[in-house]
Design a protein around this motif. Structure first.
Motif, PDB file in Angstrom:
ATOM      1  N   MET A  98      -5.341  55.256 -85.018  1.00 10.65           N
ATOM      2  CA  MET A  98      -5.975  56.437 -84.503  1.00 10.65           C
ATOM      3  C   MET A  98      -7.488  56.254 -84.524  1.00 10.65           C
ATOM      4  SD  MET A  98      -5.693  60.303 -85.930  1.00 10.65           S
ATOM      5  CE  MET A  98      -4.937  61.291 -84.688  1.00 10.65           C
ATOM      6  N   LYS A  99      -8.132  56.574 -83.428  1.00 10.54           N
ATOM      7  CA  LYS A  99      -9.576  56.424 -83.294  1.00 10.54           C
ATOM      8  C   LYS A  99     -10.304  57.576 -83.994  1.00 10.54           C
ATOM      9  CE  LYS A  99     -13.072  55.822 -79.780  1.00 10.54           C
ATOM     10  NZ  LYS A  99     -13.353  55.815 -78.358  1.00 10.54           N
ATOM     11  N   LYS A 100     -11.320  57.235 -84.802  1.00 13.43           N
ATOM     12  CA  LYS A 100     -12.119  58.257 -85.474  1.00 13.43           C
ATOM     13  C   LYS A 100     -13.036  58.923 -84.469  1.00 13.43           C
ATOM     14  CE  LYS A 100     -12.511  56.702 -90.192  1.00 13.43           C
ATOM     15  NZ  LYS A 100     -13.444  56.373 -91.259  1.00 13.43           N
ATOM     16  N   ARG A 101     -13.195  60.205 -84.611  1.00 15.32           N
ATOM     17  CA  ARG A 101     -14.130  60.926 -83.761  1.00 15.32           C
ATOM     18  C   ARG A 101     -15.542  60.653 -84.232  1.00 15.32           C
ATOM     19  NH1 ARG A 101     -10.472  66.177 -83.742  1.00 15.32           N
ATOM     20  NH2 ARG A 101      -9.120  65.573 -82.033  1.00 15.32           N
ATOM     21  N   LYS A 102     -16.467  60.725 -83.302  1.00 15.87           N
ATOM     22  CA  LYS A 102     -17.858  60.414 -83.601  1.00 15.87           C
ATOM     23  C   LYS A 102     -18.426  61.280 -84.722  1.00 15.87           C
ATOM     24  CE  LYS A 102     -22.300  59.670 -81.466  1.00 15.87           C
ATOM     25  NZ  LYS A 102     -23.063  59.650 -80.244  1.00 15.87           N
ATOM     26  N   TYR A 103     -18.085  62.564 -84.744  1.00 19.36           N
ATOM     27  CA  TYR A 103     -18.667  63.454 -85.748  1.00 19.36           C
ATOM     28  C   TYR A 103     -18.129  63.187 -87.156  1.00 19.36           C
ATOM     29  CZ  TYR A 103     -14.427  66.253 -84.970  1.00 19.36           C
ATOM     30  OH  TYR A 103     -13.125  66.676 -84.851  1.00 19.36           O
ATOM     31  N   ASN A 104     -17.038  62.425 -87.283  1.00 18.39           N
ATOM     32  CA  ASN A 104     -16.512  62.071 -88.605  1.00 18.39           C
ATOM     33  C   ASN A 104     -17.129  60.785 -89.142  1.00 18.39           C
ATOM     34  OD1 ASN A 104     -14.847  64.262 -88.981  1.00 18.39           O
ATOM     35  ND2 ASN A 104     -13.116  63.297 -87.983  1.00 18.39           N
ATOM     36  N   LYS A 105     -17.871  60.099 -88.299  1.00 19.19           N
ATOM     37  CA  LYS A 105     -18.465  58.831 -88.693  1.00 19.19           C
ATOM     38  C   LYS A 105     -19.572  59.061 -89.720  1.00 19.19           C
ATOM     39  CE  LYS A 105     -20.440  54.684 -86.760  1.00 19.19           C
ATOM     40  NZ  LYS A 105     -20.936  54.012 -85.570  1.00 19.19           N
ATOM     41  N   LYS A 106     -19.630  58.202 -90.714  1.00 21.97           N
ATOM     42  CA  LYS A 106     -20.675  58.326 -91.729  1.00 21.97           C
ATOM     43  C   LYS A 106     -21.982  57.762 -91.200  1.00 21.97           C
ATOM     44  CE  LYS A 106     -17.917  58.562 -95.828  1.00 21.97           C
ATOM     45  NZ  LYS A 106     -17.856  58.286 -97.237  1.00 21.97           N
ATOM     46  N   CYS A 107     -23.066  58.371 -91.643  1.00 16.68           N
ATOM     47  CA  CYS A 107     -24.389  57.851 -91.321  1.00 16.68           C
ATOM     48  C   CYS A 107     -25.270  57.978 -92.564  1.00 16.68           C
ATOM     49  CB  CYS A 107     -24.990  58.524 -90.099  1.00 16.68           C
ATOM     50  SG  CYS A 107     -25.332  60.267 -90.261  1.00 16.68           S
ATOM     51  N   SER A 108     -26.411  57.333 -92.497  1.00 14.27           N
ATOM     52  CA  SER A 108     -27.304  57.239 -93.655  1.00 14.27           C
ATOM     53  C   SER A 108     -28.661  57.833 -93.360  1.00 14.27           C
ATOM     54  CB  SER A 108     -27.515  55.767 -94.033  1.00 14.27           C
ATOM     55  OG  SER A 108     -26.310  55.136 -94.304  1.00 14.27           O
ATOM     56  N   ILE A 109     -29.345  58.189 -94.451  1.00 15.48           N
ATOM     57  CA  ILE A 109     -30.749  58.589 -94.369  1.00 15.48           C
ATOM     58  C   ILE A 109     -31.561  57.523 -95.089  1.00 15.48           C
ATOM     59  CG2 ILE A 109     -32.496  60.281 -95.015  1.00 15.48           C
ATOM     60  CD1 ILE A 109     -30.228  62.375 -95.029  1.00 15.48           C
ATOM     61  N   ILE A 110     -32.585  57.040 -94.400  1.00 16.99           N
ATOM     62  CA  ILE A 110     -33.497  56.052 -94.967  1.00 16.99           C
ATOM     63  C   ILE A 110     -34.826  56.751 -95.249  1.00 16.99           C
ATOM     64  CG2 ILE A 110     -34.630  53.809 -94.622  1.00 16.99           C
ATOM     65  CD1 ILE A 110     -31.527  53.703 -94.557  1.00 16.99           C
ATOM     66  N   LEU A 111     -35.298  56.648 -96.484  1.00 18.66           N
ATOM     67  CA  LEU A 111     -36.600  57.188 -96.868  1.00 18.66           C
ATOM     68  C   LEU A 111     -37.634  56.092 -96.679  1.00 18.66           C
ATOM     69  CD1 LEU A 111     -38.358  59.421 -98.172  1.00 18.66           C
ATOM     70  CD2 LEU A 111     -37.738  58.449-100.397  1.00 18.66           C
ATOM     71  N   LEU A 112     -38.734  56.441 -95.998  1.00 13.85           N
ATOM     72  CA  LEU A 112     -39.806  55.485 -95.730  1.00 13.85           C
ATOM     73  C   LEU A 112     -41.028  55.804 -96.581  1.00 13.85           C
ATOM     74  CD1 LEU A 112     -39.504  55.504 -91.841  1.00 13.85           C
ATOM     75  CD2 LEU A 112     -38.496  53.870 -93.432  1.00 13.85           C
ATOM     76  N   ASN A 113     -41.751  54.775 -96.949  1.00 10.05           N
ATOM     77  CA  ASN A 113     -42.966  54.935 -97.733  1.00 10.05           C
ATOM     78  C   ASN A 113     -44.044  55.585 -96.870  1.00 10.05           C
ATOM     79  OD1 ASN A 113     -44.571  54.705-100.010  1.00 10.05           O
ATOM     80  ND2 ASN A 113     -45.242  52.633 -99.519  1.00 10.05           N
ATOM     81  N   ASP A 114     -44.864  56.400 -97.485  1.00  6.82           N
ATOM     82  CA  ASP A 114     -46.000  56.994 -96.795  1.00  6.82           C
ATOM     83  C   ASP A 114     -47.157  57.139 -97.772  1.00  6.82           C
ATOM     84  OD1 ASP A 114     -46.033  59.616 -98.132  1.00  6.82           O
ATOM     85  OD2 ASP A 114     -44.217  60.058 -97.005  1.00  6.82           O
TER      86      ASP A 114
END
Length: 80
Positions: free
Chosen positions: A1-17
């Motif tokens: 069964m194909k996963k729906r796009k909205y169930n896909k995990k994603c990440s947050i990357i913190l950048l130096n400033d």
């Protein structure tokens, strides 16, 4: 069964400033991402020394909410 796009995990990357203080970053990671003190300190050090660090990963909808909150407090973040 194909996963729906909205169930896909994603990440947050913190950048130096050059704007946010170390303490502000640590407090924000604790309050918004749910990091404990030691996790927040480690992430802040990694960002300071390496330029970036993955700070959060979950389902897209939750990750986008966290991303928006981090933006609101002035942290420089990107979605991956």
């Amino acid at each position: 069964m194909k996963k729906r796009k909205y169930n896909k995990k994603c990440s947050i990357i913190l950048l130096n400033d050059d704007v946010n203080t170390f303490d502000h970053v640590v407090i924000s990671l604790q309050e918004i991402c749910g990091h404990n003190y030691f996790q927040a300190i480690q992430c802040a050090h990694l960002v300071h020394h390496n330029g970036s660090c993955e700070i959060f990963k979950d389902q897209r909808e939750l990750t986008e909410t966290i991303y928006e909150e981090l933006n609101e407090v002035g942290l420089v973040v990107k979605l991956k």
